[in-house]
Enzyme design. Structure first.
Site, PDB file in Angstrom:
ATOM      1  N   LYS A 176      37.539  40.935  36.773  1.00 15.40           N
ATOM      2  CA  LYS A 176      38.318  40.980  35.537  1.00 15.40           C
ATOM      3  C   LYS A 176      38.509  39.549  35.071  1.00 15.40           C
ATOM      4  CE  LYS A 176      42.756  42.541  33.735  1.00 15.40           C
ATOM      5  NZ  LYS A 176      44.016  43.240  34.008  1.00 15.40           N
ATOM      6  N   HIS A 178      27.992  46.910  45.794  1.00 18.07           N
ATOM      7  CA  HIS A 178      27.057  48.012  45.580  1.00 18.07           C
ATOM      8  C   HIS A 178      27.635  48.990  44.568  1.00 18.07           C
ATOM      9  CE1 HIS A 178      24.655  47.085  49.185  1.00 18.07           C
ATOM     10  NE2 HIS A 178      25.807  46.710  49.708  1.00 18.07           N
ATOM     11  N   ARG A 236      47.544  41.902  40.723  1.00 16.76           N
ATOM     12  CA  ARG A 236      47.994  42.177  39.361  1.00 16.76           C
ATOM     13  C   ARG A 236      48.770  40.964  38.892  1.00 16.76           C
ATOM     14  NH1 ARG A 236      53.334  43.610  39.261  1.00 16.76           N
ATOM     15  NH2 ARG A 236      54.267  44.096  41.262  1.00 16.76           N
TER      16      ARG A 236
END
Length: 167
Positions: A144, A92, A158
Site C-alpha cells: 500500500k 505468490h 494501520r
C-alpha cells in the site's frame, strides 16, 4: 550482485564498526549505498533485485533484504532501521487446492527519507512509505502507499496517527 559474498563478509566484520570499509565492499558487490550510510553486521541480502541505501541511513544488525528480479528495495536518506527488520518483495498468487502458493509475484519496496522502522518489523512487496514516517516494532506493513509523517502500527499495520511534519 554477489549477495552471498556480501553476507559472508558482513558476518565476520565487526558489528558496529568499520562502516566505511563495509560501504566500499558492498558497492564493489553491486549494492548501491550512499556516503554516510552505516550497515551493521549480520545484515543479509538475497535475490536478484537491486538494494539502494540512502545517505546517513542506519541499517541495524540482522536486517534482511529479500529482492526479486524487477522488484527492488529503496531506502531513503536519514532512515533508521532497527535490528531484525525484514524487507520481502516476493510472494505468490493464491493457487488452487493442489498447491496454495500459486504463481510467483513480486513488487518493489520504497522507504521515504527520515523514516524510522522499529525492531522486527516486516515490510512486504508493494509497500511505499513516504517521508518522515515511523513503523512500530513488530509491525507487518502490507502492499500500500502510506502518506508522509504517519505512525504505522500493528499486524497488519494501520495508520494510528499523523506525526508532526516539521523539521
Amino acid at each position: 550482485m554477489n549477495y552471498m559474498l556480501a553476507n559472508m563478509l558482513l558476518a565476520i566484520l565487526p558489528m558496529t564498526r568499520w562502516f566505511g570499509l563495509k560501504r566500499r565492499i558492498l558497492r564493489a558487490l553491486g549494492i548501491v549505498i550512499a556516503d554516510g550510510a552505516s550497515v551493521c553486521g549480520h545484515v543479509r541480502f538475497y535475490g536478484a533485485g537491486q538494494v539502494t541505501i540512502g545517505h546517513d541511513t542506519w541499517v541495524g544488525p540482522a536486517t534482511e533484504f529479500h529482492t526479486a528480479s524487477g522488484a527492488d528495495i529503496t531506502i531513503g536518506d536519514r532512515c533508521d532501521i532497527a535490528p531484525g527488520v525484514a524487507f520481502v518483495t516476493g510472494s505468490h498468487d493464491m493457487g488452487d487446492a493442489h498447491r496454495r502458493a500459486g504463481r510467483d509475484i513480486a513488487a518493489s519496496i520504497a522507504i521515504g527519507a527520515g523514516t524510522w522502522i522499529g525492531a522486527r518489523a516486516m515490510i512486504l512487496g508493494g509497500a511505499r512509505i513516504e517521508t518522515g514516517s515511523m513503523i512500530a516494532a513488530g509491525s507487518l506493513v502490507l502492499a500500500k502507499s502510506w502518506p508522509a509523517n504517519t505512525l504505522l502500527m500493528g499486524t497488519p499495520a494501520r495508520a494510528v496517527r499523523q506525526l508532526d511534519g516539521g523539521q
